[in-house]
Design a protein around this motif. Structure first.
Motif, PDB file in Angstrom:
ATOM      1  N   LEU A   1       5.837   4.558  -0.742  1.00 10.08           N
ATOM      2  CA  LEU A   1       6.355   5.930  -0.812  1.00 10.08           C
ATOM      3  C   LEU A   1       7.523   6.160   0.138  1.00 10.08           C
ATOM      4  CD1 LEU A   1       3.030   7.958  -0.985  1.00 10.08           C
ATOM      5  CD2 LEU A   1       4.618   7.495  -2.855  1.00 10.08           C
TER       6      LEU A   1
ATOM      7  N   GLN B   1      -2.107  -1.416  -5.862  1.00 11.01           N
ATOM      8  CA  GLN B   1      -1.750  -0.979  -4.512  1.00 11.01           C
ATOM      9  C   GLN B   1      -3.018  -0.754  -3.700  1.00 11.01           C
ATOM     10  OE1 GLN B   1       1.141   2.288  -4.369  1.00 11.01           O
ATOM     11  NE2 GLN B   1      -0.181   3.295  -2.869  1.00 11.01           N
TER      12      GLN B   1
ATOM     13  N   LYS C   1      -5.633   0.740  -1.058  1.00 12.31           N
ATOM     14  CA  LYS C   1      -5.883   2.067  -0.500  1.00 12.31           C
ATOM     15  C   LYS C   1      -5.923   1.938   1.019  1.00 12.31           C
ATOM     16  CE  LYS C   1      -8.374   3.501  -4.635  1.00 12.31           C
ATOM     17  NZ  LYS C   1      -9.674   3.886  -5.238  1.00 12.31           N
TER      18      LYS C   1
ATOM     19  N   CYS D   1       4.741  -0.303 -10.585  1.00 15.96           N
ATOM     20  CA  CYS D   1       4.780   1.072 -10.062  1.00 15.96           C
ATOM     21  C   CYS D   1       5.483   1.986 -11.070  1.00 15.96           C
ATOM     22  CB  CYS D   1       5.543   1.113  -8.738  1.00 15.96           C
ATOM     23  SG  CYS D   1       4.839   0.110  -7.417  1.00 15.96           S
TER      24      CYS D   1
ATOM     25  N   HIS E   1      -3.436   2.787   4.786  1.00 17.83           N
ATOM     26  CA  HIS E   1      -2.490   3.775   5.294  1.00 17.83           C
ATOM     27  C   HIS E   1      -2.136   3.471   6.748  1.00 17.83           C
ATOM     28  CE1 HIS E   1      -6.397   5.227   6.696  1.00 17.83           C
ATOM     29  NE2 HIS E   1      -5.748   5.863   7.659  1.00 17.83           N
TER      30      HIS E   1
ATOM     31  N   ASN F   1      -6.448  -0.843   6.933  1.00 18.05           N
ATOM     32  CA  ASN F   1      -6.829  -1.191   5.568  1.00 18.05           C
ATOM     33  C   ASN F   1      -8.353  -1.313   5.473  1.00 18.05           C
ATOM     34  OD1 ASN F   1      -6.886  -2.072   2.908  1.00 18.05           O
ATOM     35  ND2 ASN F   1      -6.576  -4.216   3.462  1.00 18.05           N
TER      36      ASN F   1
ATOM     37  N   ALA G   1       0.840  -1.203   0.000  1.00 18.51           N
ATOM     38  CA  ALA G   1       0.000   0.000   0.000  1.00 18.51           C
ATOM     39  C   ALA G   1       0.876   1.255   0.000  1.00 18.51           C
ATOM     40  CB  ALA G   1      -0.960  -0.025   1.185  1.00 18.51           C
ATOM     41  N   VAL G   2       0.557   2.229   0.855  1.00 17.24           N
ATOM     42  CA  VAL G   2       1.237   3.524   0.842  1.00 17.24           C
ATOM     43  C   VAL G   2       2.692   3.421   1.292  1.00 17.24           C
ATOM     44  CG1 VAL G   2       0.645   4.204   3.200  1.00 17.24           C
ATOM     45  CG2 VAL G   2       0.862   5.972   1.421  1.00 17.24           C
ATOM     46  N   SER G   3       3.071   2.327   1.907  1.00 18.73           N
ATOM     47  CA  SER G   3       4.450   2.160   2.376  1.00 18.73           C
ATOM     48  C   SER G   3       5.460   2.277   1.245  1.00 18.73           C
ATOM     49  CB  SER G   3       4.617   0.803   3.070  1.00 18.73           C
ATOM     50  OG  SER G   3       3.818   0.717   4.222  1.00 18.73           O
TER      51      SER G   3
END
Length: 258
Positions: A111, A188, A190, A239, A192, A217, A107-109
């Motif tokens: 980034l 990915q 959604k 990605c 956080h 999640n 997921a957001v990891s």
């Protein structure tokens, strides 16, 4: 035919168990060069070093595999840049692989991940690139069940290629009695982190903060990386470094008074 040239890096540092496994597997299919941080760089994201010198020192950690290796004082992205401009020089790697990370990058990891930032840097440079992560944060994590899949995915990329500017984010479930169910190409999730900062004091009474929190999640889709790993699949998410929200361009042009 000559063997493909494979650049191996990571964010856990050159002495980690995960990069050792990755280098071993890659040596079965190509000529390997290791350029990795000299210390852990988890959570560094795509940081690069611009305000201080970078040091690159030969390492004998992979001599038993016949692999030339270097440890770098910088970030994972620095490692890929130095590999391109200094270590490999006129040669272009056929593949850049990063990992195997101790801990998932779901997921957001992605980034925040130094592992994936090294892979994304490879994609920026125009090389097919893969970041591998294992959903097990323990220092002595068992990577044995990942080997065949690490090799298979790398061979597929070497054989078939990737779209320009794309890097693969590959996450493995932890070692369990149940065998891995297979590979799923995913989106990915959604999801956080709901962060908290634990407020503490050091022995001198000075305050400091320690980042903590819980992974949330609410994405119930069965086509996500989180779902795949939770159900004992290998999750593969393509990605890209182009972060443009293309769907918003028309809306902003229509709505804004500019």
């Amino acid at each position: 035919m000559s063997k493909p040239l494979i650049l191996v890096t990571n964010d856990d540092g050159i002495v980690s168990n995960g990069i050792r496994v990755l280098a071993e597997v890659m040596s079965e299919i190509g000529e390997v060069i290791v350029v990795a941080p000299d210390s852990p760089q988890s959570g560094m994201g795509h940081a690069i070093t611009i305000g201080e010198p970078l040091r690159l020192i030969p390492s004998d950690l992979f001599d038993d595999l016949g692999i030339k290796a270097f440890k770098c004082s910088g970030t994972p992205a620095d490692c890929v840049k130095l590999a391109k401009h200094h270590v490999l020089k006129e040669k272009n790697p056929d593949l850049v692989v990063s990992g195997i990370n101790h801990g998932s990058n779901l997921a957001v990891s992605v980034l925040y991940s130094g592992t994936m930032s090294a892979a994304i840097e490879g994609a920026i440079e125009g090389y097919p690139s893969i970041g591998y992560s294992l959903a097990d944060f323990s220092h002595d994590a068992d990577f044995s069940h990942t080997r065949d899949y690490v090799k298979k995915i790398a061979q597929e990329v070497l054989s078939k290629g990737l779209a320009k500017g794309v890097a693969l984010n590959v996450n493995f479930p932890p070692k369990q009695n149940q065998r891995i169910q297979g590979i799923k190409i995913c989106r990915q999730a959604k999801a956080h982190w709901e962060e908290e900062f634990d407020h503490r004091k050091d022995p001198y009474g000075r305050p400091y903060f320690w980042l903590a929190g819980n992974f949330v999640n609410n994405d119930k889709g069965e086509d996500t990386d989180v779902w795949a790993v939770d159900h004992n699949y290998v999750a593969v998410v393509p990605c890209q470094y182009d972060m443009t929200a293309h769907h918003s361009i028309a809306q902003i042009n229509d709505d804004w008074d500019i």
